[in-house]
Design an enzyme around this catalytic site. Structure first.
Site, PDB file in Angstrom:
ATOM      1  N   HIS A   1      40.224  26.736 -93.115  1.00  0.00           N
ATOM      2  CA  HIS A   1      41.661  26.857 -93.354  1.00  0.00           C
ATOM      3  C   HIS A   1      42.027  26.118 -94.643  1.00  0.00           C
ATOM      4  CE1 HIS A   1      42.029  28.694 -89.565  1.00  0.00           C
ATOM      5  NE2 HIS A   1      42.658  27.772 -88.871  1.00  0.00           N
TER       6      HIS A   1
ATOM      7  N   ASP B   1      40.446  28.466 -72.571  1.00  0.00           N
ATOM      8  CA  ASP B   1      41.609  29.178 -73.089  1.00  0.00           C
ATOM      9  C   ASP B   1      42.872  28.596 -72.461  1.00  0.00           C
ATOM     10  OD1 ASP B   1      40.041  30.862 -74.610  1.00  0.00           O
ATOM     11  OD2 ASP B   1      39.948  32.425 -73.073  1.00  0.00           O
TER      12      ASP B   1
ATOM     13  N   CYS C   1      44.194  23.478 -85.167  1.00  0.00           N
ATOM     14  CA  CYS C   1      43.230  23.399 -86.269  1.00  0.00           C
ATOM     15  C   CYS C   1      43.904  23.307 -87.638  1.00  0.00           C
ATOM     16  CB  CYS C   1      42.274  24.590 -86.224  1.00  0.00           C
ATOM     17  SG  CYS C   1      43.070  26.209 -86.083  1.00  0.00           S
TER      18      CYS C   1
END
EC number: 1.2.1.11
Length: 401
Positions: free
Chosen positions: A290, A120, A188
């Site tokens: 996506h 993270d 992404c």
């Protein structure tokens, strides 16, 4: 009509490819994989969503052997199945079932030639810097170093030439590094868009401006993600920081590297042919994949026709394919001919999500050309990109045992 990627494949396509005559190999000697020597790799953030995807993809990799898993101190010392809340659709790979989770400390990964980071962002910066300082090669999925002027932001089908700045990154460290560096992959949503955009610039010269509207899957927000009452029967027209990231990252990725007067290398941010990018990002109730609607204007006048654009995308090839990266798909870009494709549910797992799908290529009445792109955000948009970046680094002699 059928999608071009669903047409029958000639039998010859299943035969091994001879890369020995590739002109790239004269410049970048291929790592000798014939001796069967496996390359030991580690995964940081191994219990997280991206870390789990790394483990899934690396479990049966022909070059890389999963050697060490790192996570937070509360997970360290536990067997991986005990430490992880496994959320992949495939079963936990056997190679990881008896592994003991380690703390994310460089000395515990010293025998790894490659370290993949799924950490993270709130902890990635300091940890990745420590691993680099220990002379380890770090391939990061985190955002922390994407803006660093000496860290390449690489989408493997687009800009592996940016590896050339790594030596300057190593020399800037005190003391200078011999093997250590950080390479990041892109956001992404950015990744899926720049692959066809790069193909168009390769075929027709620089782009002048582009508009992109994304419809991004909930998995892009990590686990547990957007609350169900916010996303079900809804579209959220805001993803914090996403639009600015896309607009900036595209310039770094699609731009080149220049030498300053003092001989130092720098990313030119597409400055030689300025590119204007406007992004609008939306979260939609799709699990993976996506989708982006893109309109582009070319510097070239007259611009290419939709058919010319279609042919350029179908014919696109890249270093990852030419050099033989084992995780590279046969089609970096798959072009659909149906009027209602690509669609996330139907197309996101084609080629295990390692390529992108493009459809609805047509004339734009405001700019020049518009089309739709679909990319699997948890594959090519995340861990798959980092793994192919590492494969390219091996083939180009940047890393090895």
């Amino acid at each position: 009509m059928t999608s071009s990627h669903l047409r029958p494949t000639p039998a010859a396509d299943n035969q091994p490819t001879d890369f020995s005559s590739s002109p790239l190999l004269a410049k970048y000697p291929r790592h000798n994989m014939q001796d069967g020597a496996a390359i030991k790799v580690g995964v940081l953030g191994a219990t997280g969503t991206v870390g789990q995807r790394f483990i899934t993809l690396l479990a049966n990799h022909p070059w890389f052997v999963l050697h060490a898993l790192g996570a937070s101190p509360r997970s360290a010392g536990k067997r991986y199945p005990v430490a992880v809340n496994w959320k992949q659709t495939s079963r936990l790979p056997a190679v990881a079932r008896e592994m003991i989770v380690r703390e994310c400390k460089p000395e515990l990964f010293a025998d790894c030639a490659v370290v993949f980071s799924g950490l993270d962002a709130d902890v990635a910066g300091e940890i990745e810097a420590a691993f680099r300082a220990a002379d380890l090669a770090v391939f990061s999925n985190a955002k922390n170093y994407r803006r660093d002027p000496l860290v390449p932001l690489i989408v493997p089908y687009v800009n592996p030439s940016h590896f050339s700045i790594l030596r300057q990154q190593q020399l800037a460290h005190s003391p200078p590094l011999k093997k250590g560096f950080i390479i990041t992959n892109a956001n992404c949503s950015t990744t899926g868009c720049v692959i066809p955009l790069s193909a168009l610039e390769k075929a027709f010269g620089p782009l002048e401006s582009l508009l992109v509207t994304t419809m991004q899957a909930i998995s892009g927000g990590g686990y547990p993600g957007v609350p169900s009452l916010d996303i079900m029967d809804n579209i959220v027209p805001f993803i914090s920081g996403e639009e600015e990231k896309m607009e900036w990252e595209m310039l770094k990725i699609l731009g080149g590297i220049v030498k300053n007067d003092d001989g130092a290398r720098a990313f030119d941010m597409h400055a030689r042919t300025p590119l204007r990018v406007s992004a609008s990002c939306n979260r939609v109730p799709v699990i993976d994949g996506h989708t982006a609607c893109i309109s582009v204007r070319f510097s070239r006048r007259p611009p290419p026709s939709p058919q010319q654009v279609r042919e350029a995308l179908v014919g696109f090839t890249c270093d990852a394919q030419t050099l033989g990266c084992p995780s590279a798909p046969r089609h970096a870009i798959s072009v659909h001919e149906e009027p209602d494709r690509p669609q996330p549910r139907l197309d996101r797992y084609y080629q295990d999500g390692a390529g992108v799908s493009v459809g609805r290529i047509r004339q734009c009445q405001v700019l020049d050309i518009k089309f739709v792109v679909l990319a699997n955000n948890v594959s090519i948009g995340a861990a798959t990109s980092s793994i192919i970046n590492a494969e390219l680094a091996v083939l180009k002699g940047v890393v090895g045992n």
